[in-house]
Design a protein around this motif. Structure first.
Motif, PDB file in Angstrom:
ATOM      1  N   ASP A 172       0.834  -1.197   0.000  1.00  0.00           N
ATOM      2  CA  ASP A 172       0.000   0.000   0.000  1.00  0.00           C
ATOM      3  C   ASP A 172       0.868   1.247   0.000  1.00  0.00           C
ATOM      4  O   ASP A 172       2.106   1.172  -0.077  1.00  0.00           O
ATOM      5  CB  ASP A 172      -0.962   0.000   1.191  1.00  0.00           C
ATOM      6  N   TYR A 173       0.221   2.410   0.075  1.00  0.00           N
ATOM      7  CA  TYR A 173       0.956   3.673   0.026  1.00  0.00           C
ATOM      8  C   TYR A 173       1.915   3.830   1.197  1.00  0.00           C
ATOM      9  O   TYR A 173       2.974   4.450   1.076  1.00  0.00           O
ATOM     10  CB  TYR A 173      -0.020   4.849   0.007  1.00  0.00           C
ATOM     11  N   GLU A 174       1.555   3.266   2.346  1.00  0.00           N
ATOM     12  CA  GLU A 174       2.432   3.357   3.513  1.00  0.00           C
ATOM     13  C   GLU A 174       3.772   2.679   3.235  1.00  0.00           C
ATOM     14  O   GLU A 174       4.829   3.178   3.627  1.00  0.00           O
ATOM     15  CB  GLU A 174       1.761   2.711   4.731  1.00  0.00           C
ATOM     16  N   ASP A 175       3.742   1.551   2.515  1.00  0.00           N
ATOM     17  CA  ASP A 175       4.988   0.876   2.138  1.00  0.00           C
ATOM     18  C   ASP A 175       5.837   1.764   1.238  1.00  0.00           C
ATOM     19  O   ASP A 175       7.060   1.870   1.406  1.00  0.00           O
ATOM     20  CB  ASP A 175       4.671  -0.439   1.412  1.00  0.00           C
ATOM     21  N   LYS A 176       5.186   2.402   0.261  1.00  0.00           N
ATOM     22  CA  LYS A 176       5.917   3.292  -0.644  1.00  0.00           C
ATOM     23  C   LYS A 176       6.502   4.479   0.114  1.00  0.00           C
ATOM     24  O   LYS A 176       7.637   4.897  -0.140  1.00  0.00           O
ATOM     25  CB  LYS A 176       4.983   3.778  -1.760  1.00  0.00           C
ATOM     26  N   TYR A 177       5.723   5.013   1.021  1.00  0.00           N
ATOM     27  CA  TYR A 177       6.168   6.175   1.801  1.00  0.00           C
ATOM     28  C   TYR A 177       7.399   5.835   2.639  1.00  0.00           C
ATOM     29  O   TYR A 177       8.317   6.640   2.777  1.00  0.00           O
ATOM     30  CB  TYR A 177       5.019   6.638   2.694  1.00  0.00           C
ATOM     31  N   GLU A 178       7.424   4.631   3.165  1.00  0.00           N
ATOM     32  CA  GLU A 178       8.542   4.207   4.012  1.00  0.00           C
ATOM     33  C   GLU A 178       9.679   3.576   3.204  1.00  0.00           C
ATOM     34  O   GLU A 178      10.714   3.228   3.766  1.00  0.00           O
ATOM     35  CB  GLU A 178       8.034   3.220   5.065  1.00  0.00           C
ATOM     36  N   GLY A 179       9.483   3.438   1.901  1.00  0.00           N
ATOM     37  CA  GLY A 179      10.522   2.869   1.056  1.00  0.00           C
ATOM     38  C   GLY A 179      10.676   1.371   1.179  1.00  0.00           C
ATOM     39  O   GLY A 179      11.737   0.813   0.874  1.00  0.00           O
ATOM     40  N   LYS A 180       9.597   0.676   1.602  1.00  0.00           N
ATOM     41  CA  LYS A 180       9.645  -0.773   1.729  1.00  0.00           C
ATOM     42  C   LYS A 180       9.258  -1.426   0.407  1.00  0.00           C
ATOM     43  O   LYS A 180       8.194  -1.130  -0.140  1.00  0.00           O
ATOM     44  CB  LYS A 180       8.664  -1.241   2.813  1.00  0.00           C
ATOM     45  N   PRO A 181      10.086  -2.314  -0.125  1.00  0.00           N
ATOM     46  CA  PRO A 181       9.709  -3.003  -1.363  1.00  0.00           C
ATOM     47  C   PRO A 181       8.546  -3.961  -1.117  1.00  0.00           C
ATOM     48  O   PRO A 181       8.522  -4.679  -0.111  1.00  0.00           O
ATOM     49  CB  PRO A 181      10.982  -3.753  -1.758  1.00  0.00           C
ATOM     50  N   THR A 182       7.584  -3.964  -2.011  1.00  0.00           N
ATOM     51  CA  THR A 182       6.462  -4.898  -1.926  1.00  0.00           C
ATOM     52  C   THR A 182       6.733  -6.084  -2.846  1.00  0.00           C
ATOM     53  O   THR A 182       7.670  -6.059  -3.658  1.00  0.00           O
ATOM     54  CB  THR A 182       5.143  -4.223  -2.338  1.00  0.00           C
ATOM     55  N   LEU A 183       5.911  -7.111  -2.740  1.00  0.00           N
ATOM     56  CA  LEU A 183       6.067  -8.267  -3.615  1.00  0.00           C
ATOM     57  C   LEU A 183       5.919  -7.851  -5.076  1.00  0.00           C
ATOM     58  O   LEU A 183       6.584  -8.409  -5.962  1.00  0.00           O
ATOM     59  CB  LEU A 183       5.049  -9.346  -3.262  1.00  0.00           C
ATOM     60  N   VAL A 184       5.081  -6.864  -5.334  1.00  0.00           N
ATOM     61  CA  VAL A 184       4.885  -6.411  -6.715  1.00  0.00           C
ATOM     62  C   VAL A 184       6.153  -5.722  -7.232  1.00  0.00           C
ATOM     63  O   VAL A 184       6.494  -5.836  -8.414  1.00  0.00           O
ATOM     64  CB  VAL A 184       3.654  -5.494  -6.817  1.00  0.00           C
ATOM     65  N   ASP A 185       6.877  -5.013  -6.353  1.00  0.00           N
ATOM     66  CA  ASP A 185       8.182  -4.461  -6.737  1.00  0.00           C
ATOM     67  C   ASP A 185       9.127  -5.584  -7.148  1.00  0.00           C
ATOM     68  O   ASP A 185       9.868  -5.476  -8.138  1.00  0.00           O
ATOM     69  CB  ASP A 185       8.802  -3.686  -5.565  1.00  0.00           C
ATOM     70  N   ILE A 186       9.127  -6.648  -6.373  1.00  0.00           N
ATOM     71  CA  ILE A 186      10.013  -7.787  -6.648  1.00  0.00           C
ATOM     72  C   ILE A 186       9.642  -8.444  -7.971  1.00  0.00           C
ATOM     73  O   ILE A 186      10.509  -8.799  -8.779  1.00  0.00           O
ATOM     74  CB  ILE A 186       9.934  -8.804  -5.487  1.00  0.00           C
ATOM     75  N   ILE A 187       8.339  -8.598  -8.218  1.00  0.00           N
ATOM     76  CA  ILE A 187       7.877  -9.195  -9.476  1.00  0.00           C
ATOM     77  C   ILE A 187       8.289  -8.340 -10.669  1.00  0.00           C
ATOM     78  O   ILE A 187       8.739  -8.842 -11.695  1.00  0.00           O
ATOM     79  CB  ILE A 187       6.353  -9.392  -9.424  1.00  0.00           C
ATOM     80  N   SER A 188       8.148  -7.028 -10.523  1.00  0.00           N
ATOM     81  CA  SER A 188       8.545  -6.120 -11.592  1.00  0.00           C
ATOM     82  C   SER A 188      10.045  -6.226 -11.873  1.00  0.00           C
ATOM     83  O   SER A 188      10.478  -6.225 -13.037  1.00  0.00           O
ATOM     84  CB  SER A 188       8.178  -4.685 -11.203  1.00  0.00           C
ATOM     85  N   LYS A 189      10.839  -6.357 -10.809  1.00  0.00           N
ATOM     86  CA  LYS A 189      12.285  -6.497 -10.971  1.00  0.00           C
ATOM     87  C   LYS A 189      12.627  -7.805 -11.677  1.00  0.00           C
ATOM     88  O   LYS A 189      13.517  -7.855 -12.537  1.00  0.00           O
ATOM     89  CB  LYS A 189      12.969  -6.441  -9.605  1.00  0.00           C
ATOM     90  N   LYS A 190      11.909  -8.863 -11.358  1.00  0.00           N
ATOM     91  CA  LYS A 190      12.171 -10.155 -12.004  1.00  0.00           C
ATOM     92  C   LYS A 190      11.807 -10.111 -13.487  1.00  0.00           C
ATOM     93  O   LYS A 190      12.472 -10.733 -14.320  1.00  0.00           O
ATOM     94  CB  LYS A 190      11.409 -11.263 -11.275  1.00  0.00           C
ATOM     95  N   ALA A 191      10.734  -9.387 -13.805  1.00  0.00           N
ATOM     96  CA  ALA A 191      10.375  -9.229 -15.215  1.00  0.00           C
ATOM     97  C   ALA A 191      11.494  -8.499 -15.960  1.00  0.00           C
ATOM     98  O   ALA A 191      11.837  -8.852 -17.097  1.00  0.00           O
ATOM     99  CB  ALA A 191       9.062  -8.469 -15.341  1.00  0.00           C
ATOM    100  N   LEU A 192      12.062  -7.479 -15.310  1.00  0.00           N
ATOM    101  CA  LEU A 192      13.158  -6.727 -15.922  1.00  0.00           C
ATOM    102  C   LEU A 192      14.360  -7.636 -16.165  1.00  0.00           C
ATOM    103  O   LEU A 192      15.015  -7.553 -17.215  1.00  0.00           O
ATOM    104  CB  LEU A 192      13.542  -5.554 -15.030  1.00  0.00           C
ATOM    105  N   GLU A 193      14.647  -8.499 -15.219  1.00  0.00           N
ATOM    106  CA  GLU A 193      15.759  -9.449 -15.380  1.00  0.00           C
ATOM    107  C   GLU A 193      15.528 -10.368 -16.574  1.00  0.00           C
ATOM    108  O   GLU A 193      16.475 -10.830 -17.209  1.00  0.00           O
ATOM    109  CB  GLU A 193      15.929 -10.271 -14.102  1.00  0.00           C
TER     110      GLU A 193
END
Length: 441
Positions: A375-396
């Protein structure tokens, strides 16, 4: 290239991020719907970067128009006229909503929105309040970040612009009013009429016709006409922020055309120059234009109506026509939507698929209650979410996709074909399995 990466990493800020985690990929070239890193690795751009490289990379006609302008007139200050300014304006008049006849040129979407707010307040003085939605992004300068509803505004509070009043968005998948469409009777829109009457001194309402980085929220078909009607009945200006939705992204020149409404002010940027050079455009109706015939237009800056940026506009419009891109977007958009819905059938972690044209989002959830992975709180605190990780794996795996805390934004260059769409879908099909594994039945 190691030296380049070191210099960039140590001396350049990455926006909206903690700097400690930044490991930039050094991009050296691009062509079509792909870009390439310093090792020669090829990446499919499945989000048009920040939903902005609409014509793809390497369009020679646009590049040549920019080069020709550099050979003739590199710069002249805004108090002068220039042939390129007349050409750009004439081209815009062909594609903009017909009621918009006066333009202010800047260098970004956030500047376009700044101009819209300042002009609205000058025109509607003494009214000064601006209505904006919670789930929105309008830019990062003072007025535009104040209008922004998402977590990015939190960083600068309380040093934001006064006079912004918020209202809920038509986020039917996760309704902020806990209602269900169509039984809700569009409560989120009708509430705006109540707000205006209670607030008084309202000058304008600003919205993204289709929410952009906050999840590609496509409103119900009656929503935009109703909101526009409410604005007209209450004599407030209707501002459409088309920085992302403009320039063919939804299969029309501008998204407001989907509902046959005419905004008083329209802001746009990004695709207007194919993003080859910085550009921002604020378009005004005839009445606002006539007002400033006898009132001072108290706005402007050094790079206003920059000749090199303006040179791209007529070339971009000609390319859209030559390539018949609006029709192409409708065909490819239907195909992309079909493929994304097929993904939803295969992955239990996909809670929602929504979009139009070549502007789509996949929202990922971690249980049957549609709980988001972040959620937005994760983004505000700079915490990577699972969706961030998935996006990074797609980039790889060679596919770039822009994401929010719980959604992926699928918005490829408008020139994409079915085979390239299939490449992106196949990669997403693979990486979303990780979200399925984290899903709690």
């Amino acid at each position: 290239m190691d030296d380049d990466k070191k210099i960039i990493r140590e001396h350049i800020f990455k926006t909206w991020s903690k700097q400690s985690s930044w490991e930039p990929i050094i991009v050296t070239s691009s062509r079509g719907v792909y870009f390439y890193d310093s090792n020669g690795k090829k990446y499919l751009d499945f989000s048009s970067q920040f939903v902005n490289v609409n014509l793809g990379y390497g369009n020679e006609r646009v590049i040549n128009a920019i080069k020709e302008q550099l050979d003739t007139l590199q710069y002249i200050n805004p108090s002068f006229g220039a042939v390129v300014r007349a050409k750009a304006t004439k081209a815009l008049l062909e594609v903009m909503p017909k009621n918009l006849t006066k333009f202010f040129f800047s260098t970004s979407g956030t500047e376009a929105n700044e101009a819209a707010i300042k002009v609205s307040r000058l025109y509607k003085k003494p009214s000064y309040k601006i209505l904006a939605r919670y789930r929105s992004y309008h830019g990062s300068t003072e007025a535009s970040i104040s209008l922004t509803g998402d977590y990015r505004r939190w960083f600068v509070e309380p040093n934001t612009m006064p006079g912004v009043v918020r209202f809920p968005e038509p986020y039917c998948f996760r309704c902020p009013l806990k209602l269900k469409y169509p039984e809700c009777n569009l409560a989120c829109a009708n509430y705006v009429d109540y707000i205006i009457k209670q607030e008084k001194n309202v000058a304008a309402i600003i919205i993204e016709p289709i929410t952009g980085t906050n999840g590609v929220i496509v409103p119900p078909k009656e929503y935009m006409p109703l909101l526009w009607k409410i604005a007209k009945e209450n004599d407030i200006l209707f501002i459409a922020d088309e920085v992302m939705t403009g320039w063919g992204r939804v299969g029309e020149w501008f998204a407001v055309n989907l509902w046959n409404i005419q905004p008083d002010i329209l802001t746009t940027a990004k695709g207007a120059s194919a993003s080859y050079v910085p550009i921002g455009i604020t378009a005004f109706n005839k009445e606002i234009g006539e007002f400033f015939e006898d009132h001072i237009f108290a706005h402007g800056h050094t790079f206003e109506a920059h000749p090199v940026s303006l040179a791209a506009i007529p070339a971009v419009i000609e390319e859209y026509k030559r390539l018949n891109l609006l029709s192409h977007v409708k065909v490819m958009g239907e195909y992309l939507g079909k493929r994304l819905l097929e993904l939803k059938e295969r992955h239990k972690s996909i809670g929602d698929v929504r979009g139009i044209g070549l502007f789509w989002a996949i929202e990922l959830v971690k249980d049957k209650n549609n709980t988001p992975f972040g959620d937005y709180e994760d983004k505000y605190e700079g915490k990577p979410t699972l969706v961030d990780i998935i996006s990074k794996k797609a980039l790889e795996k060679g596919v770039y996709v822009y994401n929010g805390p719980s959604w992926l934004i699928i918005s490829p260059p408008l020139i994409i074909n079915k085979e390239e769409i299939d490449q992106g879908i196949e990669t997403l099909d693979e990486v979303i399995k990780e979200a399925d594994s984290a899903f709690k039945d």
